[in-house]
Design an enzyme around this catalytic site. Structure first.
Site, PDB file in Angstrom:
ATOM      1  CG  HIS A   1      -0.414   0.288   2.519  1.00 46.76           C
ATOM      2  ND1 HIS A   1      -1.186   0.634   3.599  1.00 46.76           N
ATOM      3  CD2 HIS A   1       0.874   0.268   2.971  1.00 46.76           C
ATOM      4  CE1 HIS A   1      -0.417   0.819   4.653  1.00 46.76           C
ATOM      5  NE2 HIS A   1       0.827   0.594   4.305  1.00 46.76           N
TER       6      HIS A   1
ATOM      7  CB  CYS B   1       3.362   5.031   5.296  1.00 47.65           C
ATOM      8  SG  CYS B   1       3.715   3.737   6.491  1.00 47.65           S
TER       9      CYS B   1
ATOM     10  CG  HIS C   1       5.288   0.629   2.429  1.00 48.10           C
ATOM     11  ND1 HIS C   1       4.596   1.769   2.103  1.00 48.10           N
ATOM     12  CD2 HIS C   1       4.773   0.206   3.603  1.00 48.10           C
ATOM     13  CE1 HIS C   1       3.717   2.024   3.055  1.00 48.10           C
ATOM     14  NE2 HIS C   1       3.791   1.095   3.974  1.00 48.10           N
TER      15      HIS C   1
ATOM     16  CG  HIS D   1       2.767  -3.222   6.260  1.00 45.69           C
ATOM     17  ND1 HIS D   1       3.694  -2.771   7.170  1.00 45.69           N
ATOM     18  CD2 HIS D   1       2.310  -2.115   5.613  1.00 45.69           C
ATOM     19  CE1 HIS D   1       3.793  -1.457   7.084  1.00 45.69           C
ATOM     20  NE2 HIS D   1       2.961  -1.023   6.148  1.00 45.69           N
TER      21      HIS D   1
ATOM     22  CG  ASP E   1      -2.103 -13.449   0.508  1.00 43.87           C
ATOM     23  OD1 ASP E   1      -1.243 -12.767   1.108  1.00 43.87           O
ATOM     24  OD2 ASP E   1      -1.908 -14.623   0.153  1.00 43.87           O
ATOM     25  CG  HIS E   2       0.874 -12.553  -2.502  1.00 49.19           C
ATOM     26  ND1 HIS E   2       0.569 -13.206  -1.344  1.00 49.19           N
ATOM     27  CD2 HIS E   2       2.154 -12.895  -2.797  1.00 49.19           C
ATOM     28  CE1 HIS E   2       1.616 -13.924  -0.953  1.00 49.19           C
ATOM     29  NE2 HIS E   2       2.595 -13.752  -1.811  1.00 49.19           N
TER      30      HIS E   2
ATOM     31  CD  GLU F   1       0.540  -0.881   8.804  1.00 50.63           C
ATOM     32  OE1 GLU F   1      -0.092  -0.600   7.776  1.00 50.63           O
ATOM     33  OE2 GLU F   1       0.909  -0.013   9.616  1.00 50.63           O
TER      34      GLU F   1
HETATM   35 NI    NI Z   1       2.485   0.855   5.505  1.00 49.26          NI
END
Ligand code: NI
Length: 143
Positions: A16, A35, A41, A43, A81-82, A128
């Site tokens: 995100h 961020c 990037h 998580h 996911d992914h 997160e």
């Molecule tokens: Ni983040």
């Protein structure tokens, strides 16, 4: 009637970027820090879904954890996911991809299915990083 809270844990990873289109680049970088990185990037998220209920006299279960796991997989893991939360996830479209907003949207994705499976969604915890996580209990403020 004695209620019990039962929790299922699942994991997913996603990319995100935190970015407010109404702000300048400078303000985004100042408020969101790393961020706000333009090229995304990721998580490794952990989600803990807690269901409240009275154990069924025939099974001893509040909800069958196989059913709860399948609901989370279908409604949360599969779409997220992914994926890129800003671009790929329909229920996050147009929303800032913060954990706060994620947990509110996830609630709406799974609440009805959990009710159909015989439980009452009580809490979602979304982790997160090991130091940063949010919890949502449903409901809203009167404004
Ligand atoms: Ni983040």
């Amino acid at each position: 009637m004695k209620s019990v809270y039962i929790t299922r844990r699942e994991i997913f990873n996603a990319a995100h970027k935190l970015w407010n289109e109404n702000w300048s680049d400078e303000k985004n970088e100042k408020v969101f820090g790393k961020c706000s990185n333009r090229n995304w990037h990721g998580h490794n998220f952990t989600i803990l879904v807690t269901v409240k209920g009275v154990p069924n006299p025939d099974t001893g279960f509040v909800i069958n954890l196989t059913d709860l796991s399948q609901i989370i997989k279908d409604k949360v893991i599969e779409p997220m996911d992914h994926k890129n939360l800003n671009l790929d996830v329909p229920f996050m479209a147009g929303k800032l991809a913060s954990t706060e907003n994620m947990v509110i949207e996830i609630w709406d994705q799974i609440k009805d299915s959990i009710m159909i499976a015989g439980g009452e969604l009580a809490k979602i915890k979304l982790i997160e990083t090991e130091n940063n996580f949010v919890e949502y209990f449903g409901g809203s403020e009167p404004y």
